[in-house]
Design an enzyme around this catalytic site. Structure first.
Site, mmCIF file in Angstrom:
data_model
loop_
_atom_site.group_PDB
_atom_site.id
_atom_site.type_symbol
_atom_site.label_atom_id
_atom_site.label_comp_id
_atom_site.label_asym_id
_atom_site.label_seq_id
_atom_site.Cartn_x
_atom_site.Cartn_y
_atom_site.Cartn_z
ATOM 1 C CE LYS A 24 99.598 -19.333 91.718
ATOM 2 N NZ LYS A 24 99.952 -19.596 90.367
ATOM 3 C CE LYS B 280 102.982 -19.916 89.650
ATOM 4 N NZ LYS B 280 102.561 -19.855 88.243
HETATM 5 C C1 PBG Z 1 100.265 -20.679 85.524
HETATM 6 C C2 PBG Z 1 99.534 -20.551 86.817
HETATM 7 C C3 PBG Z 1 99.362 -21.508 87.831
HETATM 8 C C4 PBG Z 1 98.521 -20.923 88.766
HETATM 9 C C5 PBG Z 1 98.243 -19.636 88.330
HETATM 10 N N1 PBG Z 1 98.886 -19.421 87.145
HETATM 11 C C6 PBG Z 1 99.807 -22.907 87.961
HETATM 12 C C7 PBG Z 1 101.211 -23.295 88.010
HETATM 13 O O1 PBG Z 1 102.112 -22.474 88.047
HETATM 14 O O2 PBG Z 1 101.403 -24.515 87.961
HETATM 15 C C8 PBG Z 1 98.034 -21.607 90.028
HETATM 16 C C9 PBG Z 1 96.719 -21.146 90.539
HETATM 17 C C10 PBG Z 1 96.047 -22.052 91.497
HETATM 18 O O3 PBG Z 1 96.564 -23.106 91.927
HETATM 19 O O4 PBG Z 1 94.921 -21.712 91.862
HETATM 20 N N2 PBG Z 1 101.632 -20.589 85.619
HETATM 21 ZN ZN ZN Z 2 102.689 -21.336 83.780
#
Ligand code: PBG
Ligand code: ZN
Length: 324
Positions: free
Chosen positions: A248, A195
């Site tokens: 992601k 991520k």
């Molecule tokens: C929580 C999380 C996030 C997303 C999924 N789980 C946001 C982040 O890390 O700021 C992003 C999903 C999206 O942008 O559609 N940690």
């Molecule tokens: Zn988070």
């Protein structure tokens, strides 16, 4: 005149031939639909930057979950907007928390739909970070204890799968251990293994009300410049017991999806994140692109890159187009 031996157009010339040699396809079985469950009742508020996506209270979540199931989509992934937030994200692991209540309501009312939960702290902390703060930064080991409690409470409420998205080191192992100790060794973990610290999460943070109140997430989410690190992250999560690994965001990281597909045999998911959705919706609203065509091409791109599972806000419209 020159006569090519290889004539790709022989096969390309007829739709029936194109069908016969098509290498990749998208199926409704590949899709996971994200939903935002808000505390309260009678709430159904569209996220301004994500047309068609709502913050909704539980009764509306249940109704939409039914619709999702009827479209043949196998799973939803849930995000919570709690009544109150605090420094340690108490609602995240409370038996009466927003997600715990939402899971119970979906499970009681919708059959044959897998409920996956996002396991993180940022939706529940008043500072908006994905863990507990110490000396101005997220404390890794204190956070994984709470993430493990959060995952266990989701599973106790009936979650079919948990998906940690916090990017703390060791959290998959901690979650696997607590689930196993509590007779939930059969519950799979889909890890947000790779991520990146991405600008593409902007609209999600409006939807989940989880914008960090100071600093950013670069001390725990990955540097967008790194590819080899993605392999190390995925390997670590697999070693700790992740059943499914995820990349992601999606579109700017399709090279990483392919890289992991080539390296690992585990099922692979891609998260087609909020900013990717918003860009397509904005262009379509302006009449600048053919919306259905661009969305379906995007889904195919994820599959061609090697993803088995696509987590996408487009899931319902894709399911409908696939039925045509
Ligand atoms: C929580 C999380 C996030 C997303 C999924 N789980 C946001 C982040 O890390 O700021 C992003 C999903 C999206 O942008 O559609 N940690
Ligand atoms: Zn988070």
């Amino acid at each position: 005149m020159f006569h090519p031996v290889f004539r790709a157009r022989r096969i390309r010339g007829k739709e029936i031939f194109r069908r016969m040699v098509r290498e990749t396809s998208v199926s409704v079985n590949d899709l996971v639909y994200p939903m935002f469950s808000a505390f309260g009742s009678g709430i159904r508020k569209e996220v301004s930057s994500m047309p068609g996506i709502y913050q909704q209270s539980i009764e509306h979540i249940v109704a939409e979950a039914k619709e999702v199931q009827e479209l043949g989509i196998p799973a939803v992934i849930l995000f919570g907007i709690p009544e109150t937030k605090d420094a340690v994200g108490s609602d995240a692991y409370s038996e009466k928390g927003i997600i715990q209540e939402t899971i119970r309501a979906i499970k009681a009312n919708v059959k044959d739909l897998a409920v996956i939960t996002d396991v993180c702290m940022c939706e529940y902390t008043d500072h908006g970070h994905c863990g507990i703060i110490r000396d101005g930064d997220v404390d890794n080991d204190a956070t994984i204890d709470l993430l493990a409690r959060e995952a266990l409470s989701h599973v106790r409420a009936g979650a079919d799968m948990v998906a940690p998205s916090d990017m703390m080191d060791g959290r998959v192992g901690a979650i696997r251990e607590i689930l196993d100790k509590n007779s939930f060794s059969h519950i799979p973990i889909m890890s947000y293994a790779v991520k990146y610290a991405s600008g593409y999460y902007g609209p999600f943070r409006e939807a989940a009300e989880s914008t960090p109140q100071f600093g950013d997430r670069r001390s725990y989410q990955m540097d967008p410049a790194n590819r080899l690190e993605a392999i190390r992250e995925a390997q670590a999560d697999i070693d700790e017991g992740a059943d499914i690994i995820m990349v992601k965001p999606g579109l700017p990281y399709l090279d990483i999806v392919r890289e992991l597909r080539n390296h690992f045999k585990q099922p692979l998911a891609v998260y087609n994140v909020s900013g990717e959705y918003s860009m397509i919706k904005a262009a379509a609203a302006n009449g600048w692109i053919d919306e259905e065509r661009v969305i379906m091409e995007t889904m195919l791109g994820f599959k061609r890159a090697g993803a088995d599972i696509i987590i996408t806000y487009h899931a319902k419209e894709v399911a409908r187009w696939l039925m045509k």
